[in-house]
Design a protein around this motif. Structure first.
Motif, PDB file in Angstrom:
ATOM      1  N   GLY A 134      12.506 -44.197  -5.637  1.00  0.00           N
ATOM      2  CA  GLY A 134      11.441 -44.760  -4.808  1.00  0.00           C
ATOM      3  C   GLY A 134      10.471 -43.734  -4.269  1.00  0.00           C
ATOM      4  O   GLY A 134       9.543 -44.082  -3.539  1.00  0.00           O
ATOM      5  N   SER A 135      10.667 -42.487  -4.634  1.00  0.00           N
ATOM      6  CA  SER A 135       9.784 -41.424  -4.140  1.00  0.00           C
ATOM      7  C   SER A 135       8.585 -41.254  -5.063  1.00  0.00           C
ATOM      8  O   SER A 135       8.570 -41.778  -6.180  1.00  0.00           O
ATOM      9  N   PRO A 136       7.557 -40.513  -4.615  1.00  0.00           N
ATOM     10  CA  PRO A 136       6.417 -40.229  -5.506  1.00  0.00           C
ATOM     11  C   PRO A 136       6.852 -39.534  -6.802  1.00  0.00           C
ATOM     12  O   PRO A 136       6.318 -39.825  -7.873  1.00  0.00           O
ATOM     13  N   ALA A 137       7.825 -38.623  -6.703  1.00  0.00           N
ATOM     14  CA  ALA A 137       8.301 -37.909  -7.898  1.00  0.00           C
ATOM     15  C   ALA A 137       8.952 -38.872  -8.883  1.00  0.00           C
ATOM     16  O   ALA A 137       8.724 -38.805 -10.103  1.00  0.00           O
ATOM     17  N   THR A 193       1.293 -37.581  -7.567  1.00  0.00           N
ATOM     18  CA  THR A 193       0.434 -37.546  -6.373  1.00  0.00           C
ATOM     19  C   THR A 193       1.287 -37.339  -5.123  1.00  0.00           C
ATOM     20  O   THR A 193       2.051 -38.239  -4.723  1.00  0.00           O
ATOM     21  N   PRO A 194       1.234 -36.169  -4.480  1.00  0.00           N
ATOM     22  CA  PRO A 194       1.973 -35.950  -3.223  1.00  0.00           C
ATOM     23  C   PRO A 194       1.456 -36.904  -2.142  1.00  0.00           C
ATOM     24  O   PRO A 194       0.250 -37.011  -1.930  1.00  0.00           O
ATOM     25  N   GLN A 195       2.375 -37.597  -1.490  1.00  0.00           N
ATOM     26  CA  GLN A 195       1.943 -38.538  -0.455  1.00  0.00           C
ATOM     27  C   GLN A 195       3.118 -38.906   0.453  1.00  0.00           C
ATOM     28  O   GLN A 195       4.280 -38.706   0.113  1.00  0.00           O
ATOM     29  N   ARG A 196       2.761 -39.456   1.623  1.00  0.00           N
ATOM     30  CA  ARG A 196       3.791 -39.895   2.568  1.00  0.00           C
ATOM     31  C   ARG A 196       4.537 -41.092   1.987  1.00  0.00           C
ATOM     32  O   ARG A 196       3.934 -41.971   1.353  1.00  0.00           O
ATOM     33  N   TRP A 197       5.815 -41.111   2.201  1.00  0.00           N
ATOM     34  CA  TRP A 197       6.628 -42.254   1.765  1.00  0.00           C
ATOM     35  C   TRP A 197       7.770 -42.411   2.756  1.00  0.00           C
ATOM     36  O   TRP A 197       7.796 -41.758   3.785  1.00  0.00           O
ATOM     37  N   SER A 198       8.726 -43.268   2.488  1.00  0.00           N
ATOM     38  CA  SER A 198       9.772 -43.551   3.480  1.00  0.00           C
ATOM     39  C   SER A 198      10.760 -42.403   3.654  1.00  0.00           C
ATOM     40  O   SER A 198      11.498 -42.357   4.645  1.00  0.00           O
ATOM     41  N   GLY A 199      10.790 -41.468   2.709  1.00  0.00           N
ATOM     42  CA  GLY A 199      11.722 -40.339   2.800  1.00  0.00           C
ATOM     43  C   GLY A 199      11.047 -39.078   3.298  1.00  0.00           C
ATOM     44  O   GLY A 199       9.924 -39.086   3.782  1.00  0.00           O
ATOM     45  N   GLY A 201       9.300 -35.301   3.195  1.00  0.00           N
ATOM     46  CA  GLY A 201       8.347 -34.567   2.385  1.00  0.00           C
ATOM     47  C   GLY A 201       7.307 -35.447   1.717  1.00  0.00           C
ATOM     48  O   GLY A 201       7.155 -36.641   2.025  1.00  0.00           O
ATOM     49  N   LEU A 202       6.609 -34.856   0.753  1.00  0.00           N
ATOM     50  CA  LEU A 202       5.531 -35.559   0.054  1.00  0.00           C
ATOM     51  C   LEU A 202       5.882 -35.876  -1.403  1.00  0.00           C
ATOM     52  O   LEU A 202       5.116 -36.564  -2.078  1.00  0.00           O
ATOM     53  N   LEU A 203       7.028 -35.362  -1.867  1.00  0.00           N
ATOM     54  CA  LEU A 203       7.387 -35.550  -3.277  1.00  0.00           C
ATOM     55  C   LEU A 203       8.659 -36.381  -3.484  1.00  0.00           C
ATOM     56  O   LEU A 203       8.716 -37.237  -4.361  1.00  0.00           O
ATOM     57  N   GLY A 204       9.683 -36.072  -2.686  1.00  0.00           N
ATOM     58  CA  GLY A 204      10.958 -36.773  -2.872  1.00  0.00           C
ATOM     59  C   GLY A 204      11.769 -36.202  -4.021  1.00  0.00           C
ATOM     60  O   GLY A 204      12.494 -36.941  -4.706  1.00  0.00           O
ATOM     61  N   CYS A 205      11.626 -34.905  -4.232  1.00  0.00           N
ATOM     62  CA  CYS A 205      12.431 -34.250  -5.255  1.00  0.00           C
ATOM     63  C   CYS A 205      12.762 -32.844  -4.792  1.00  0.00           C
ATOM     64  O   CYS A 205      12.153 -32.323  -3.856  1.00  0.00           O
TER      65      CYS A 205
END
Length: 212
Positions: A134-137, A193-199, A201-205
């Motif tokens: 579910g992350s941007p990565a 695309t690095p961006q805010r998400w529920s987890g 950082g900006l990537l989630g990896c």
């Protein structure tokens, strides 16, 4: 019979349609042979039956012209049949040989491309060891085990440490970055695309450097 032996020699690009046409011709010849055999059977003489009586005179109880014509045509058609069977065998042989050669060529080209790509691929400088669902990565298609050879403006030539990647990510929030990785020996590109998400950082990896 003037059929395709000359044509086949002139045109080495045999197709299945050519083979089907030869088989149709073979069936037609067999039908004609059967029809002439039926004529001889109706006359009661067969292919070898005598056409003269006991005293050596031409038989009057049969149609001699019809019998001789049927026997002659059977002989010619049997030669045609033998020829077309040889042509079918030759056509199938050429078809199979060409398919085998093409398959071997395709395999050789694939191996050559794979070897060429492995030779020309730059050495990776980092590896992905975790990707959060579910992350941007994850959405960009990044996978655990991917070896990074390009991350935005960071590449094998200018990479020094993970701070290089962190700086690119911080300055590219909301902007797509081109990421290139080596996956199973193949180069794979994606847009991340690095961006805010529920987890966090900006990537989630998680990316770790590869020490060489």
């Amino acid at each position: 019979m003037k059929m395709t032996e000359e044509n086949i020699a002139a045109n080495s690009e045999i197709t299945m349609d050519d083979v089907k046409n030869l088989i149709i011709k073979k069936d037609e010849i067999e039908e004609q042979i059967k029809a002439y055999y039926d004529v001889l059977e109706d006359q009661g003489v067969g292919v070898e039956g005598p056409l003269v009586d006991a005293e050596g005179y031409p038989r009057a109880d049969v149609n001699l012209y019809q019998i001789r014509t049927a026997r002659h045509n059977i002989s010619c058609l049997q030669n045609d049949h033998k020829a077309v069977m040889a042509e079918i065998e030759e056509a199938l042989h050429k078809l199979h040989a060409r398919e085998k050669a093409k398959r071997e060529q395709d395999e050789a080209e694939a191996q050559h491309e794979a070897a060429e790509q492995q030779v020309t691929l730059p050495a990776p400088f980092a590896r992905v060891d975790a990707v959060t669902q579910g992350s941007p990565a994850s959405g960009a298609g990044l996978r655990v085990g991917d070896e990074v050879i390009e991350f935005g403006s960071v590449n094998t030539e200018n990479f020094q440490n993970l701070q290089n990647i962190a700086a690119v990510v911080q300055h590219s929030e909301g902007k797509p970055l081109r990421v290139t990785v080596i996956r199973e020996g193949q180069k794979t590109q994606m847009s991340l695309t690095p961006q805010r998400w529920s987890g966090r950082g900006l990537l989630g990896c998680n990316i770790v450097p590869i020490h060489r």
